[in-house]
Design an enzyme around this catalytic site. Structure first.
Site, short mmCIF file in Angstrom:
data_model
loop_
_atom_site.label_atom_id
_atom_site.label_comp_id
_atom_site.label_asym_id
_atom_site.label_seq_id
_atom_site.Cartn_x
_atom_site.Cartn_y
_atom_site.Cartn_z
N ARG A 184 -20.00 12.48 13.21
CA ARG A 184 -20.64 11.96 12.00
C ARG A 184 -21.73 10.94 12.28
O ARG A 184 -22.75 10.93 11.59
CB ARG A 184 -19.56 11.36 11.09
CG ARG A 184 -18.64 12.41 10.51
CD ARG A 184 -17.47 11.79 9.78
NE ARG A 184 -16.64 12.84 9.19
CZ ARG A 184 -15.50 12.60 8.54
NH1 ARG A 184 -15.07 11.36 8.41
NH2 ARG A 184 -14.81 13.59 8.02
N ARG A 205 -15.19 7.49 14.37
CA ARG A 205 -14.03 8.36 14.18
C ARG A 205 -14.45 9.82 14.03
O ARG A 205 -15.39 10.12 13.30
CB ARG A 205 -13.26 7.94 12.92
CG ARG A 205 -12.11 8.88 12.58
CD ARG A 205 -11.33 8.40 11.37
NE ARG A 205 -12.07 8.45 10.13
CZ ARG A 205 -12.29 9.57 9.41
NH1 ARG A 205 -11.86 10.75 9.85
NH2 ARG A 205 -12.94 9.49 8.26
N GLY A 243 1.33 4.31 4.29
CA GLY A 243 2.44 3.57 3.69
C GLY A 243 3.58 4.48 3.28
O GLY A 243 4.76 4.15 3.48
N PHE A 247 -14.51 21.40 12.92
CA PHE A 247 -14.94 20.11 12.39
C PHE A 247 -15.79 19.41 13.43
O PHE A 247 -15.72 19.70 14.62
CB PHE A 247 -13.71 19.24 12.04
CG PHE A 247 -13.66 18.84 10.59
CD1 PHE A 247 -13.33 19.77 9.61
CD2 PHE A 247 -13.92 17.55 10.19
CE1 PHE A 247 -13.28 19.41 8.27
CE2 PHE A 247 -13.86 17.17 8.86
CZ PHE A 247 -13.54 18.11 7.89
N HIS A 305 -20.72 8.63 6.33
CA HIS A 305 -20.48 10.07 6.26
C HIS A 305 -21.82 10.75 5.97
O HIS A 305 -22.54 10.32 5.06
CB HIS A 305 -19.47 10.41 5.17
CG HIS A 305 -18.89 11.79 5.29
ND1 HIS A 305 -19.65 12.92 5.09
CD2 HIS A 305 -17.65 12.22 5.62
CE1 HIS A 305 -18.87 13.99 5.27
NE2 HIS A 305 -17.67 13.58 5.61
N GLY A 329 0.83 -1.20 0.00
CA GLY A 329 0.00 0.00 0.00
C GLY A 329 0.86 1.25 0.00
O GLY A 329 1.83 1.35 0.75
N ALA A 330 0.50 2.20 -0.86
CA ALA A 330 1.29 3.43 -0.98
C ALA A 330 0.42 4.67 -0.83
O ALA A 330 0.60 5.67 -1.51
CB ALA A 330 2.02 3.46 -2.33
N LEU A 372 -18.26 12.01 -2.02
CA LEU A 372 -18.13 12.70 -0.74
C LEU A 372 -18.15 14.21 -0.88
O LEU A 372 -17.48 14.78 -1.74
CB LEU A 372 -16.82 12.27 -0.07
CG LEU A 372 -16.46 12.95 1.25
CD1 LEU A 372 -17.45 12.57 2.32
CD2 LEU A 372 -15.04 12.59 1.66
N HIS A 387 -18.40 5.26 4.56
CA HIS A 387 -17.20 6.08 4.37
C HIS A 387 -15.93 5.48 4.96
O HIS A 387 -14.88 5.53 4.33
CB HIS A 387 -17.45 7.45 5.00
CG HIS A 387 -16.33 8.43 4.87
ND1 HIS A 387 -15.85 8.85 3.65
CD2 HIS A 387 -15.59 9.08 5.80
CE1 HIS A 387 -14.87 9.72 3.83
NE2 HIS A 387 -14.68 9.86 5.13
N SER A 429 -8.46 10.81 10.69
CA SER A 429 -7.93 9.75 9.82
C SER A 429 -6.59 10.15 9.23
O SER A 429 -5.63 9.37 9.24
CB SER A 429 -8.92 9.42 8.70
OG SER A 429 -9.20 10.56 7.91
N LEU A 430 -6.48 11.38 8.71
CA LEU A 430 -5.20 11.82 8.17
C LEU A 430 -4.15 11.93 9.27
O LEU A 430 -2.97 11.68 9.04
CB LEU A 430 -5.35 13.17 7.45
CG LEU A 430 -6.16 13.15 6.15
CD1 LEU A 430 -6.12 14.52 5.47
CD2 LEU A 430 -5.65 12.08 5.18
N THR A 451 -17.07 17.08 1.69
CA THR A 451 -16.33 17.15 2.94
C THR A 451 -17.12 17.76 4.09
O THR A 451 -17.94 18.67 3.90
CB THR A 451 -15.03 17.96 2.74
OG1 THR A 451 -14.40 18.13 4.03
CG2 THR A 451 -15.31 19.34 2.17
N GLU A 452 -16.82 17.27 5.29
CA GLU A 452 -17.34 17.87 6.51
C GLU A 452 -16.85 19.31 6.65
O GLU A 452 -17.42 20.10 7.39
CB GLU A 452 -16.88 17.03 7.70
CG GLU A 452 -17.61 17.32 9.00
CD GLU A 452 -17.24 16.30 10.05
OE1 GLU A 452 -17.06 16.69 11.21
OE2 GLU A 452 -17.15 15.09 9.71
N GLN A 459 -18.44 3.75 9.63
CA GLN A 459 -18.95 5.12 9.67
C GLN A 459 -19.65 5.48 8.36
O GLN A 459 -19.10 5.29 7.28
CB GLN A 459 -17.80 6.09 9.90
CG GLN A 459 -18.24 7.53 10.02
CD GLN A 459 -17.07 8.42 10.41
OE1 GLN A 459 -16.29 8.83 9.56
NE2 GLN A 459 -16.93 8.71 11.70
#
Length: 602
Positions: free
Chosen positions: A291, A403, A24, A124, A247, A19-20, A257, A358, A408-409, A259-260, A245
């Site tokens: 969410r 979450r 990753g 957020f 979204h 995974g990249a 999506l 999501h 997540s990021l 975005t929130e 989750q």
């Protein structure tokens, strides 16, 4: 032509990363900087990984635009998780957040800026100051393309450090020796169809989520749970897979999506009566509640007949009051999505939205160093030597049952880096590769040759569609015990069909039909883990809301249907026996006082 042991090609690396995407690449950067030989495998070019789709921001308590500190972030994440998150891991992530975000800025990440040059931060959902009293601006953003900017920044740094990328390769199975240690992976080069054994002193799974087990999803088509499938087939349990989750703001009818960050910038949700209804469900945070909370509120409005449109089956998100200038500066991609997927000019009219699958909160169980851990007779966290997992495919359990947006990021950065650092120390002390077991590629050869020799059966996409429709119907925003029990029976039956998937095209070169058939083996593991785990959890918690348990009148001792007495524990699902086990949630942080469970209101 069948695959045989004789035509397998073997290569050696210090570390193989599967995974990249963001996690990753962050781990690979740490490893390549240390001078290790790294093979980074990806089904797509690295900058096409799903991290590129993240829009709203990455959370860190920088305090650039409002009062904030990591203790507030820590509290919000625990509360957002509905107390299923492990508090030691959550403290580690929230304390590290400012460091990894500033480090990313120094890598060249093009964050939006405040007039004084500091990083721009937007509010957020679920992020607050002073332990829930008011919204806080914590999401560090690059317009509404934060994931895109992050992925390109990390890829450029890896190019600088000469990381080896194996682009358009698919990892198939983990290789474990007689001690249970992971010593490599099998993989197929999609361009040629050649089969490889990639030996490694450490394998890191960073394969992202598996949202494609659902029919309506914000996930890319590559998100088929490959790392989860590899782990499950190798005897490693999957943790907390009942928690998915939805979204709140996927484009109605398209699933794309929004975005929130829209609501962070001031967008509001309205029902058919034009009412800003979130004030009724979350009087303090309103549209910026977490969410799971917003998704359930939207679903409730639709069920009670206040949905919008001719079929009253969606909600409207209104941002017209923000003005075209603000929208084009802060939400340019959202404006494009409105035009392309909803035929709506969001500067002049609201856009139809519905909750859409999501993110998976569960995954491969790990510790804060990214090491994969399993429950044994003597421990809840025995390390599987040689195997690591980070990002959405992992479950260090910072997200618990739900979450918070932008965590997540942050998860990618914090645990990608910590896993990389731990692998560097581990691999430097290991001078030789462990020997391969005699049956290293047997499982992979069986899977490939079953497809190669099949003359009749069912096509992979028929099975995939059946999985997705079943999961959508039986494991949605609101669940019932009867529906989940029926879903378990259906998914178990579909599993029997997976062994009868056929392949019409037997060619080797760029055979995408073979890739899709191999992905089915991963989708079914995730779907069965999800359905079995969900049906067994007899409570409401976070994203797992079950009609049978949600009414306090029926269960006055369990406010909002959450049962901490019996269900404050992590689920573990084992593929070989399709069985469940459990382990306790860690309520002890590293250095601060624990946050005890309480009723979750906003």
């Amino acid at each position: 032509m069948s695959y045989t042991k004789e035509n397998i090609i073997t290569r050696k690396f210090d570390v193989v990363i599967v995974g990249a995407g963001g996690s990753g690449l962050r781990a690979a950067l740490e490893l390549s900087r240390a001078g290790l030989s790294v093979a980074s495998l990806s089904k797509v070019f690295p900058t096409r990984s799903h991290t590129v789709a993240a829009q709203g921001g990455v959370s860190a308590s920088l305090g650039n635009m409002s009062e904030d500190n990591w203790h507030y972030h820590f509290y919000d994440t625990i509360k957002g998780s509905d107390w299923l998150g492990d508090q030691d891991a959550i403290e580690f992530m929230c304390r590290e957040a400012p460091n990894v975000v500033i480090e990313l800025e120094h890598f060249g990440m093009p964050f939006d800026r405040n007039p004084d040059g500091t990083i721009y931060q937007r509010p957020f959902g679920g992020h607050t100051a002073n332990y829930g009293e008011k919204p806080v601006q914590r999401a560090c953003a690059a317009a509404d393309r934060t994931g895109h900017a992050m992925l390109h920044t990390l890829y450029q740094q890896n190019v600088k450090e000469k990381t080896n990328f194996f682009v358009e390769w698919m990892a198939l199975d983990l290789i474990r020796d007689q001690d249970g240690d992971v010593v490599g992976v099998t993989a197929i080069e999609l361009e040629t169809g050649d089969l490889y054994i990639l030996r490694a002193k450490a394998v890191l799974l960073a394969t992202g989520g598996a949202g494609r087990i659902f029919a309506a999803s914000t996930n890319a088509f590559i998100n088929t749970g490959d790392g989860l499938g590899m782990a499950a087939r190798a005897g490693i349990p999957l943790q907390d897979m009942e928690f998915w989750q939805f979204h709140p703001t996927g484009v109605a009818g398209a699933g794309v999506l929004l975005t929130e960050g829209c609501r962070g910038e001031g967008a509001v949700l309205r029902n058919s009566e034009g009412e800003r209804f979130m004030e009724r469900y979350a009087p303090t945070l309103k549209d910026l509640a977490p969410r799971d909370f917003v998704s359930r509120s939207m679903d409730q409005e639709i069920k009670e007949g206040r949905g919008c449109g001719p079929n009253k089956d969606y909600i409207l998100m209104d941002m017209t009051h923000l003005g075209a200038e603000t929208i084009r500066k802060r939400l340019p991609s959202v404006e494009e999505i409105g035009h392309n997927f909803a035929n709506v000019d969001i500067t002049k009219e609201p856009i139809p939205v519905v909750p859409t699958i999501h993110y998976q909160m569960g995954g491969i169980p790990t510790n804060i160093n990214g090491q994969v851990v399993v429950k044994t007779a003597s421990s809840y966290a025995d390390v599987v030597h040689g195997l690591y997992a980070v990002g959405e495919c992992s479950c260090v359990s910072v997200h618990g049952a739900n979450r918070l947006g932008t965590n997540s990021l942050l998860d990618l950065l914090v645990f990608g880096k910590s896993a990389g650092k731990h692998i560097v120390q581990s691999v430097r002390n290991q001078h030789e590769h462990k020997p391969l077991p005699a049956d290293a590629a047997d499982r992979t050869l069986e899977r490939l040759n079953r497809l190669q020799t099949s003359n009749s059966g069912i096509y992979s996409q028929e099975v995939a569609n059946e999985i997705r429709q079943t999961m959508q119907h039986h494991a949605g925003v609101f669940r019932t015990q009867k529906g989940m029990d029926e879903g378990v029976v259906k998914i178990n039956a579909i599993r029997e069909k997976v062994g009868h998937v056929t392949l019409k095209d037997k060619s080797k070169v760029w055979n995408t039909a073979r890739m899709e058939a191999l992905e089915i083996d991963n989708l079914i593991e995730v779907a069965q883990a999800t359905m079995t785990s969900a049906a067994a959890r007899h409570e409401c918690r976070g994203a797992h809301t079950v009609y049978d348990y949600e009414h306090p009148a029926d269960h006055p001792e369990f406010p909002l249907g959450r049962n901490d007495k019996e269900w404050l524990k992590h689920t573990l699902w084992y593929s070989a026996t399709n069985s469940l086990d459990y382990k306790p949630v860690n309520l002890k942080p590293l250095t601060v006082d624990s946050v005890p469970p309480k009723v979750r209101t906003f």
